[in-house]
Design a protein around this motif. Structure first.
Motif, PDB file in Angstrom:
ATOM      1  N   MET A 177     -12.553  10.804  -3.202  1.00 31.77           N
ATOM      2  CA  MET A 177     -11.179  10.662  -3.111  1.00 31.77           C
ATOM      3  C   MET A 177     -10.606  11.585  -3.334  1.00 31.77           C
ATOM      4  O   MET A 177     -10.282  12.427  -3.791  1.00 31.77           O
ATOM      5  N   HIS A 178      -9.226  11.790  -2.762  1.00 31.31           N
ATOM      6  CA  HIS A 178      -8.179  12.946  -2.969  1.00 31.31           C
ATOM      7  C   HIS A 178      -9.020  13.949  -2.147  1.00 31.31           C
ATOM      8  O   HIS A 178      -8.044  15.253  -2.410  1.00 31.31           O
ATOM      9  N   ALA A 179     -10.642  13.980  -1.609  1.00 27.42           N
ATOM     10  CA  ALA A 179     -10.844  15.512  -0.885  1.00 27.42           C
ATOM     11  C   ALA A 179      -9.857  15.499   0.365  1.00 27.42           C
ATOM     12  O   ALA A 179      -9.279  14.524   1.493  1.00 27.42           O
ATOM     13  N   SER A 198       0.311  -1.446  -0.253  1.00 27.93           N
ATOM     14  CA  SER A 198      -0.098  -0.235  -0.037  1.00 27.93           C
ATOM     15  C   SER A 198       0.891   1.049  -0.106  1.00 27.93           C
ATOM     16  O   SER A 198       1.662   0.776  -0.024  1.00 27.93           O
ATOM     17  N   HIS A 199       0.680   1.841  -0.106  1.00 30.46           N
ATOM     18  CA  HIS A 199       1.433   3.594  -0.043  1.00 30.46           C
ATOM     19  C   HIS A 199       0.607   4.154   0.725  1.00 30.46           C
ATOM     20  O   HIS A 199      -0.470   4.387   1.053  1.00 30.46           O
ATOM     21  N   ILE A 200       1.227   5.773   2.059  1.00 33.39           N
ATOM     22  CA  ILE A 200       1.214   6.119   3.266  1.00 33.39           C
ATOM     23  C   ILE A 200       1.131   7.441   3.260  1.00 33.39           C
ATOM     24  O   ILE A 200       1.070   8.398   3.981  1.00 33.39           O
ATOM     25  N   HIS A 216      -7.621   8.120   4.092  1.00 36.00           N
ATOM     26  CA  HIS A 216      -8.255   7.062   3.676  1.00 36.00           C
ATOM     27  C   HIS A 216      -7.407   6.441   2.652  1.00 36.00           C
ATOM     28  O   HIS A 216      -6.860   4.957   3.008  1.00 36.00           O
ATOM     29  N   ASP A 217      -7.284   6.752   1.634  1.00 40.44           N
ATOM     30  CA  ASP A 217      -6.560   6.488   0.152  1.00 40.44           C
ATOM     31  C   ASP A 217      -5.140   6.714   0.887  1.00 40.44           C
ATOM     32  O   ASP A 217      -4.948   7.816   0.903  1.00 40.44           O
ATOM     33  N   ASP A 218      -3.902   6.140   1.306  1.00 38.62           N
ATOM     34  CA  ASP A 218      -4.478   5.074   1.176  1.00 38.62           C
ATOM     35  C   ASP A 218      -4.216   4.339   2.726  1.00 38.62           C
ATOM     36  O   ASP A 218      -3.912   2.685   2.396  1.00 38.62           O
ATOM     37  N   LYS A 277       5.460   8.251  -1.471  1.00 35.45           N
ATOM     38  CA  LYS A 277       5.708   8.937  -2.419  1.00 35.45           C
ATOM     39  C   LYS A 277       4.882   8.722  -3.859  1.00 35.45           C
ATOM     40  O   LYS A 277       4.881   8.963  -4.892  1.00 35.45           O
ATOM     41  N   GLU A 278       3.395   8.074  -3.795  1.00 36.25           N
ATOM     42  CA  GLU A 278       2.233   7.021  -4.421  1.00 36.25           C
ATOM     43  C   GLU A 278       2.188   8.412  -4.887  1.00 36.25           C
ATOM     44  O   GLU A 278       1.601   8.192  -6.347  1.00 36.25           O
ATOM     45  N   GLU A 279       2.665   9.281  -4.327  1.00 30.88           N
ATOM     46  CA  GLU A 279       0.282  10.153  -4.988  1.00 30.88           C
ATOM     47  C   GLU A 279       1.242  11.093  -5.953  1.00 30.88           C
ATOM     48  O   GLU A 279       0.115  12.021  -7.028  1.00 30.88           O
ATOM     49  N   ILE A 280       2.516  11.222  -6.005  1.00 31.68           N
ATOM     50  CA  ILE A 280       3.552  12.186  -6.898  1.00 31.68           C
ATOM     51  C   ILE A 280       4.199  11.672  -8.101  1.00 31.68           C
ATOM     52  O   ILE A 280       5.295  11.700  -8.381  1.00 31.68           O
TER      53      ILE A 280
HETATM   54 MN    MN Z   1      -4.210   8.445  -4.241  1.00 32.58          MN
END
Ligand code: MN
Ligand code: MN
Length: 463
Positions: free
Chosen positions: A437-439, A99-101, A260-262, A290-293
């Motif tokens: 998601m992402h809010a 997962s990503h944190i 929640h993500d993620d 760094k999953e989000e970037i």
């Molecule tokens: Mn995401």
């Protein structure tokens, strides 16, 4: 006259709301599970905090750093793997739940503090895919670290304690917004450079000081954290929504919270590892940064960290950690890319194709492919591996569904699945459905959180 019963073909794949098929035992267990999850989500708002929390929990369960049958390896305080030795020899492969944190947020710039019109503000640079208008006029907090010149690391959490002030990003009143916002495209209405954090309005008591408001803020920061303005240069300060995650809905069936993500998949996978009876295969719970970037950098999923961890697992199993052995283990390995997927929002159904989109309360979502356009950048899971997980979840009574990321050509996105698959791991995307998601505050269903945990537990305990 009796109504004729609808006849259903036994050949038809029927989807059912999870609440209509969940056992009484699970329906009660999911409440206490979510209580703990809400506590976790309320305090772990950054990759560093999640790493620290998870390591502390693992140590309580007997995990040791780098050695033994239950061990963990930390990567720069922002990414971490937890490993438990399995019954089968390591050359038969490992099981990875990745997962990503990190979560979308707003980072402070290196020179953040300035004074304008007798107010003090922080300049920022947003991190990850955010809709900027969602982040203004809400209570915000700072979480992060400051590295002082002497090497001392100061941990900062400001704006969470009820007794402490919060921060916010201001927005223009509707009366004056017509020209500069209302007539613009939504993504242009609030430019990134406008995400300035309001941090002060009171002058310091010093007649000779030029920037009195700014100086006052610095003096407070110095008292509280022992830092000076230059220390911002070597800091990572992340602006996140302030406050706790909460139960959501008049029926309390959902959870509203930041990230929640993620972190929902991180939490559920780690709990599954803690609760699993001896795993069949050596199991790795992987928290990536760094999953989000784009998963770049030496703490992201594109890095060699996971291979280093597998090498350590080979060594701890008493085998020679050669390159050949590493390749053998990886090529026999299977993994879940445990990331959230977009649940159908009744208000925005048009972006989904209803036969294939995932829904709240239908359980953990298995997503064969993500990507965009003609499946570009997707790990398109092989039918054989999907079939294996499908049979496994059915055998274990896991409530699950399939998912996709919107209609064909509607948009798209990715997870760390393709980086796990790239090195040779058989990989399937598998995680919790999320609304908004992402809010700053995202929504999940308690039932789905629990079924995500059950799915990961099955993956660890089943052959
Ligand atoms: Mn995401
Ligand atoms: Mn994600």
């Amino acid at each position: 006259m009796a109504k004729k019963k609808d006849k259903k073909s036994k050949f038809i794949y029927e989807k059912k709301n999870g609440w209509e098929k969940i056992s009484k035992k699970d329906a009660s267990a999911l409440e206490s599970f979510n209580k703990k999850y809400i506590d976790f989500l309320s305090t772990c708002k950054t990759e560093r905090e999640t790493t620290d929390f998870a390591v502390a929990e693992a140590r309580k369960k007997g995990f040791k750093e780098g050695k033994g049958d239950k061990f963990y390896i930390i990567n720069r305080g922002k990414s971490v793997c937890f490993v438990v030795k399995g019954k089968k020899p390591i050359e038969e492969g490992v099981r990875i739940i990745g997962s990503h944190i990190d979560s979308p947020r707003i980072d402070l710039k290196q020179n953040p503090l300035y004074e304008d019109t007798e107010l003090a503000l922080f300049k920022t640079h947003y991190y990850g895919g955010i809709k900027k208008y969602q982040w203004v006029t809400i209570p915000l907090a700072i979480h992060g670290v400051v590295l002082k010149e002497n090497g001392e690391k100061v941990n900062v959490v400001f704006g969470e304690d009820e007794a402490e002030p919060v921060l916010t990003i201001t927005d223009i009143l509707p009366h004056l917004a017509y020209k500069i916002q209302m007539t613009k495209k939504m993504y242009e209405a609030i430019p990134g450079e406008n995400l300035n954090i309001l941090v002060g309005s009171k002058p310091i008591e010093d007649k000779d000081e030029k920037n009195k408001i700014k100086a006052n803020v610095l003096s407070i920061l110095n008292k509280k954290y022992g830092i000076i303005e230059e220390d911002f240069l070597s800091a990572e300060l992340e602006i996140v929504p302030s406050g706790r995650a909460r139960e959501l809905g008049i029926d309390g069936s959902m959870v509203l919270g930041y990230g929640h993500d993620d972190r929902v998949c991180a939490y559920t996978s780690l709990q599954a590892l803690f609760d699993a009876k001896k795993p069949v295969y050596t199991t790795i719970i992987y928290f990536a940064d760094k999953e989000e970037i784009g998963s770049d950098g030496n703490t992201g999923a594109k890095s060699k960290f996971i291979e280093d961890v597998i090498l350590k697992a080979i060594e701890n199993a008493g085998k020679e950690p050669t390159y050949q052995m590493l390749r053998t283990v990886i090529n026999n390995s299977q993994g879940l890319s445990s990331d959230v997927n977009a649940a159908v929002d009744p208000t925005y159904k048009s972006v989904n194709e209803m036969n294939n989109a995932c829904k709240l309360n239908y359980g953990i979502a298995l997503t064969k492919y993500t990507g965009s356009g003609g499946k570009y950048s997707a790990n398109d899971c092989h039918a054989e591996f999907f079939g294996k997980i499908r049979a496994m979840f059915n055998k274990r009574g896991v409530i699950w569904q399939t998912g996709e990321l919107g209609k064909v050509d509607e948009g798209g996105g990715g997870t760390i699945a393709k980086y796990m698959a790239e090195i040779g791991v058989e990989t399937l995307d598998c995680g919790t459905p999320v609304l908004s998601m992402h809010a700053p505050h995202e929504v999940v269903s308690k039932l789905d959180v629990y079924e995500t945990y059950k799915g990961y537990l099955a993956f660890i305990e089943e052959e």
